[in-house]
Scaffold this active site. Structure first.
Site, short mmCIF file in Angstrom:
data_model
loop_
_atom_site.label_atom_id
_atom_site.label_comp_id
_atom_site.label_asym_id
_atom_site.label_seq_id
_atom_site.Cartn_x
_atom_site.Cartn_y
_atom_site.Cartn_z
N ASP A 126 0.87 -1.17 0.00
CA ASP A 126 0.00 0.00 0.00
C ASP A 126 0.92 1.23 0.00
OD1 ASP A 126 -2.27 1.67 0.40
OD2 ASP A 126 -1.86 1.68 2.56
N ASP A 128 -0.26 5.06 1.04
CA ASP A 128 -0.52 6.00 2.13
C ASP A 128 -0.42 5.30 3.49
OD1 ASP A 128 -2.81 8.45 0.78
OD2 ASP A 128 -1.26 7.27 -0.21
#
Length: 327
Positions: A126, A128
């Site tokens: 991922d 963020d």
């Protein structure tokens, strides 16, 4: 280079020479599992408890290796065990939990043999609050004076309390009317997580593949992906007309299903078996991706994600992940 020697005066930890003697008496090959312990410090009491847990369920330690990190330390046990991985994980988790505060924040992950094999691997992360320290949508919303409002919605979505796609459209709407130039300004403010760049470099240098898939935005992610020389990168596309953000997302939203599908498609395209994949994330949007990988790692994640993941990393150092695989 990993430190192959434990202190000789430590009575609580098995002697490395003894472990090597055991290993040399067995036929060569990939161990059944790796038990990787990590923390700011690893006490003798913690390491002893983990080793005892392995022995209690019938596991046999073949090798012990120490690997210092930048602000953390790692000890790896290569284990022969004919039981299931979940049984071993429960035993290790219970042993760590029984120590309570004495564990001093240390944790252990049980790694499947497939990630210990000398094969090419795929790491998918991922972006963020994982690859980077911030949430890009919140940085953008700050330019509209709506950061707190958007942050609250983001937090609820990452806990799994809101539908991700609906929440994303809701948050992006507040960006309508902002000049396109804010994208560059936000990009300049991005901070990589501690150890992130090192992790990417180590994986790529060893011939492995590194990809990211994000519920954020391509216009911010693409320059970062190019700088890090990532193998693949995927994110949402912000709507822009006449140099102004429209407050919309173009095309399908990158949700949890898209993240898992991306991992599978990238692995297939690279000729990498799914059993040689590892995924890292922090929010509910990452759950399917973590489940699809051979090892799903929750990185400073929401409680629901930690409960579902194969490994939990509650240190700021993303590069601990390199110790979960054979590079």
């Amino acid at each position: 280079m990993p430190d192959q020697n434990r202190p000789e005066d430590s009575a609580a930890v098995k002697d490395t020479a003894e472990l090597r003697d055991i290993a040399s008496s067995l036929s060569a090959g990939t161990p059944d599992y790796g038990v990787v312990s990590y923390g700011r410090a690893l006490t003798d009491a913690y390491l002893s408890a983990i080793q005892q847990a392995v022995g209690v369920v019938g596991g046999r330690i073949l090798e012990l290796e120490n690997a210092p990190g930048d602000g953390y330390t790692v000890t790896k046990l290569m284990v022969e065990y004919d039981g299931g991985i979940e049984t071993l994980r429960m035993a290790v988790t219970a042993a760590a939990a029984a120590l309570g505060d004495e564990a001093q924040g240390a944790a252990s992950a049980v790694v499947p043999s497939s990630l210990l094999e000398p094969a090419r691997k795929l790491l998918v992360m991922d972006v963020d609050s994982t690859l980077i320290k911030q949430e890009v949508i919140e940085l953008l919303a700050a330019h509209a004076g709506r950061e707190a409002e958007v942050a609250a919605v983001t937090e609820a979505a990452m806990r799994g309390e809101l539908d991700f796609a609906q929440s994303l459209h809701q948050r992006v709407q507040v960006l309508a009317g902002l000049p396109e130039s804010v994208i560059g300004e936000v990009g300049a403010r991005i901070e990589l997580s501690d150890g992130a760049e090192s992790l990417v470099k180590v994986f790529l240098a060893a011939g492995h593949a590194v990809a990211v898939v994000s519920g954020g935005f391509s216009q911010v992610l693409d320059p970062l992906a190019a700088r890090l020389q990532l193998t693949h990168a995927k994110a949402n596309l912000l709507g822009i007309e006449d140099g102004v953000l429209t407050g919309t997302v173009e095309g399908p939203v990158v949700d949890r299903a898209v993240k898992a599908r991306s991992l599978r498609e990238w692995a297939a395209g690279l000729g990498i078996e799914e059993r040689h994949t590892i995924a890292v994330g922090d929010g509910a949007n990452d759950l399917d991706m973590l489940a699809a990988a051979a090892l799903g790692v929750a990185f400073n994640a929401k409680p629901a994600v930690q409960a579902a993941a194969d490994a939990v990393l509650n240190l700021p150092n993303l590069d601990v992940v390199q110790h979960f695989v054979k590079l």
